[in-house]
Scaffold this active site. Structure first.
Site, PDB file in Angstrom:
ATOM      1  N   ASP A 114       9.342  19.512  63.691  1.00 40.43           N
ATOM      2  CA  ASP A 114       8.952  19.755  61.933  1.00 40.43           C
ATOM      3  C   ASP A 114       7.773  19.386  61.320  1.00 40.43           C
ATOM      4  O   ASP A 114       7.618  19.855  60.233  1.00 40.43           O
ATOM      5  CB  ASP A 114      10.503  18.600  61.412  1.00 40.43           C
ATOM      6  CG  ASP A 114      11.675  18.797  61.691  1.00 40.43           C
ATOM      7  OD1 ASP A 114      11.914  19.967  62.184  1.00 40.43           O
ATOM      8  OD2 ASP A 114      12.271  18.303  61.230  1.00 40.43           O
ATOM      9  N   GLU A 124      10.202  26.805  51.947  1.00 44.52           N
ATOM     10  CA  GLU A 124      10.574  28.276  52.627  1.00 44.52           C
ATOM     11  C   GLU A 124      11.150  28.716  51.953  1.00 44.52           C
ATOM     12  O   GLU A 124      12.621  28.301  51.465  1.00 44.52           O
ATOM     13  CB  GLU A 124      11.592  27.564  53.909  1.00 44.52           C
ATOM     14  CG  GLU A 124      10.389  27.087  55.294  1.00 44.52           C
ATOM     15  CD  GLU A 124      10.923  26.910  56.236  1.00 44.52           C
ATOM     16  OE1 GLU A 124      10.615  27.786  57.023  1.00 44.52           O
ATOM     17  OE2 GLU A 124      12.013  25.976  55.812  1.00 44.52           O
ATOM     18  N   CYS A 158       1.649  27.560  65.880  1.00 42.25           N
ATOM     19  CA  CYS A 158       0.521  26.192  65.942  1.00 42.25           C
ATOM     20  C   CYS A 158      -0.220  25.800  64.952  1.00 42.25           C
ATOM     21  O   CYS A 158      -0.898  26.889  64.848  1.00 42.25           O
ATOM     22  CB  CYS A 158      -0.291  26.439  68.243  1.00 42.25           C
ATOM     23  SG  CYS A 158      -1.165  24.999  68.524  1.00 42.25           S
ATOM     24  N   ASP A 186       9.214  21.082  54.953  1.00 43.30           N
ATOM     25  CA  ASP A 186      10.044  21.579  55.650  1.00 43.30           C
ATOM     26  C   ASP A 186      11.689  20.711  55.632  1.00 43.30           C
ATOM     27  O   ASP A 186      11.205  19.607  55.811  1.00 43.30           O
ATOM     28  CB  ASP A 186       9.534  21.700  57.387  1.00 43.30           C
ATOM     29  CG  ASP A 186      10.415  22.393  57.922  1.00 43.30           C
ATOM     30  OD1 ASP A 186      10.965  23.232  58.511  1.00 43.30           O
ATOM     31  OD2 ASP A 186      10.908  21.593  59.046  1.00 43.30           O
ATOM     32  N   CYS A 191      -3.137  26.137  73.066  1.00 45.83           N
ATOM     33  CA  CYS A 191      -4.240  24.591  72.941  1.00 45.83           C
ATOM     34  C   CYS A 191      -3.663  22.967  73.855  1.00 45.83           C
ATOM     35  O   CYS A 191      -4.348  22.597  73.564  1.00 45.83           O
ATOM     36  CB  CYS A 191      -4.843  24.295  71.344  1.00 45.83           C
ATOM     37  SG  CYS A 191      -3.499  24.084  71.172  1.00 45.83           S
ATOM     38  N   CYS A 240      -4.227  25.638  67.109  1.00 45.34           N
ATOM     39  CA  CYS A 240      -5.010  26.965  67.048  1.00 45.34           C
ATOM     40  C   CYS A 240      -4.413  28.033  66.214  1.00 45.34           C
ATOM     41  O   CYS A 240      -4.905  29.848  66.138  1.00 45.34           O
ATOM     42  CB  CYS A 240      -4.680  27.699  69.216  1.00 45.34           C
ATOM     43  SG  CYS A 240      -3.241  27.901  69.652  1.00 45.34           S
ATOM     44  N   CYS A 273       2.199  23.906  72.907  1.00 46.29           N
ATOM     45  CA  CYS A 273       1.377  24.422  72.419  1.00 46.29           C
ATOM     46  C   CYS A 273       0.940  24.910  73.950  1.00 46.29           C
ATOM     47  O   CYS A 273       0.496  24.073  74.737  1.00 46.29           O
ATOM     48  CB  CYS A 273       0.597  24.388  71.460  1.00 46.29           C
ATOM     49  SG  CYS A 273      -0.192  26.508  71.591  1.00 46.29           S
TER      50      CYS A 273
END
Length: 485
Positions: free
Chosen positions: A406, A323, A377, A227, A399, A380, A396
């Site tokens: 990042d 990406e 997330c 990332d 969860c 989960c 999140c």
């Protein structure tokens, strides 16, 4: 013209070395590059002259069959026309013999490629931004470059000199052992050489056909998600759960104080003025050279750091997930453009493309541009509807996971390697990922310009009424996001 294809097991690789020419050799280099620019401008004028002539004849009512014929812009046609014109054209007749024929061939080849790109772009056969017709290259702004494809092109056996057609033997600023050893061993064959003036120094780049065996990576069974960011250059999370951070060197920011001082000195000297024809003073030229030296050092430091980073990653992991960033669009943000350009996001992606394909048995997976790596997330799989850029901690709501934004994105990219089922992982495969739609239902088309607002019945200026506005999407799980279309 047919594109060159290397032999099986060989790749086309460039070896670039800095030169140390003396004053006479520097003048000859500039003469060759100027000849290439002059030939390019001649080709542009020769082809477009027929265009303007046809347009004028059409305005006079000349029938189609009587119009001036189109002039071809293929490289053989341009060479034939230029060879006939250089003996009688007063722009070339007195001095064209001073330079190698390769200098003029360089300009003609560039003009032919420019016209080809323009025609393909106009007919919709070329990707990217729409290209206009080729224009003349000004003397003050044109890049000094010249390419040699025939004649004596070699790296001397002493490892500190190179020989080029009409230029003779030039001393290099650095040893040429990286290419010389391959040539002597028979694992490399020089195809062409290009000299250019870049960052205040003359450089020569040899294009060679090199035998290259794929090198095994250190951890072939481990996938890493990368990332990219501004505050932190890269956050790397592998499939084993290990997270590593690469700080952003910020070479340009570190040199801004020095650049401000150098620019202040330049502004206080008598510089050139094209409107009045005033020439720059000697003190201005010295101050400008000192300022450019700072810029060149920043560019060299950035290039060195990015090469070391990408080489280290490509040599360690078996799968690399990056990406598909819209860097050109990100640079339109005036608040982040300087830092994004200094980080070099586009250069990192470009280096991964060829280093994973040509050097190592590494599989490169490019995540879809609309894949919500930051909103998903990593625990989960729930996908947030919104996550503003200023929110640096991911929380999140399903969860209760709390982690750095990042780090969460890098973990999701690493997990995406298991979703990409296409490709064998062998270098050279074109890997693609599963189609992942944006969880908020947006299409995968990016508008280049703002749509025009039209007034419709019941809508003032095209605005959406309160009862017609869409409600914000709820948080979805990752499984639901993968099935959306």
């Amino acid at each position: 013209m047919k594109k060159f294809q290397p032999q099986p097991g060989f790749v086309v690789q460039a070896f670039r070395f800095a030169l140390d020419p003396n004053a006479a050799q520097g003048n000859v280099l500039r003469s060759h590059c100027g000849a290439a620019r002059a030939a390019y401008n001649w080709a542009v004028a020769w082809v477009t002259a027929a265009w303007w002539q046809r347009r004028a004849e059409e305005s006079y009512g000349v029938p189609e069959e009587s119009l001036t014929e189109w002039r071809p812009w293929s490289l053989p046609s341009l060479r034939k026309a230029f060879n006939a014109a250089k003996h009688v054209d007063p722009r070339f007749a007195a001095w064209w013999e001073e330079n190698s024929k390769e200098a003029y061939s360089t300009g003609l080849a560039n003009a032919s490629a420019a016209f080809d790109n323009y025609a393909k772009s106009k007919n919709g056969k070329r990707r990217g931004k729409r290209m206009g017709a080729p224009r003349f290259k000004p003397k003050r702004k044109a890049r000094l470059a010249c390419r040699f494809t025939t004649g004596t092109i070699r790296v001397d056996t002493d490892g500190r000199h190179v020989t080029l057609p009409r230029l003779g033997t030039l001393r290099t600023h650095e040893p040429t052992s990286s290419l010389l050893a391959r040539v002597e061993a028979g694992t490399a064959r020089i195809l062409s050489a290009t000299v250019r003036h870049e960052r205040g120094r003359w450089l020569v780049s040899f294009q060679a056909e090199v035998k290259r065996d794929l090198e095994r990576v250190a951890r072939p069974d481990v996938a890493v998600g990368i990332d990219l960011g501004v505050k932190t250059l890269a956050v790397m999370a592998d499939s084993t759960g290990e997270i590593r951070t690469v700080p952003n060197p910020g070479h340009y920011d570190a040199a801004r104080k020095q650049l401000r001082r150098a620019s202040r000195v330049v502004s206080r000297r008598q510089g050139p003025d094209r409107r009045t024809g005033r020439k720059p003073s000697t003190r201005w030229e010295k101050a400008d050279a000192a300022r450019n030296k700072v810029h060149h050092r920043v560019a060299n430091l950035r290039e060195d750091a990015l090469h070391k980073l990408t080489t280290r990653i490509a040599a360690e992991y078996g799968t690399v997930v990056v990406e598909d960033l819209n860097v050109a669009g990100m640079l339109r943000n005036r608040r982040l453009a300087r830092r994004i350009a200094d980080a070099g996001f586009g250069e990192i992606r470009r280096q991964f493309d060829y280093k994973t394909r040509q050097r190592h048995a590494t599989r490169l997976v490019v995540a879809d541009r609309w894949y919500p790596s930051s909103k998903t997330c990593s625990g989960c799989g729930a996908v947030k509807a919104k996550l503003p850029l200023h929110v640096r901690t991911y929380q999140c709501d399903v969860c209760g996971l709390v982690c750095d934004r990042d780090d969460n994105a890098a973990l999701n990219l690493a997990a995406l390697a298991a979703v990409a089922v296409t490709g064998t992982g062998v270098a050279g495969d074109q890997d693609t990922t599963a189609v992942v739609s944006k969880p908020r239902g947006a299409d995968q088309k990016t508008r280049a310009t703002r749509t025009r607002r039209k007034a419709e019945a019941g809508r003032a200026g095209g605005a959406t009424l309160p009862h017609q506005r869409r409600e914000e999407a709820r948080d979805r799980t990752q499984a639901e996001a993968l099935t959306l279309r």
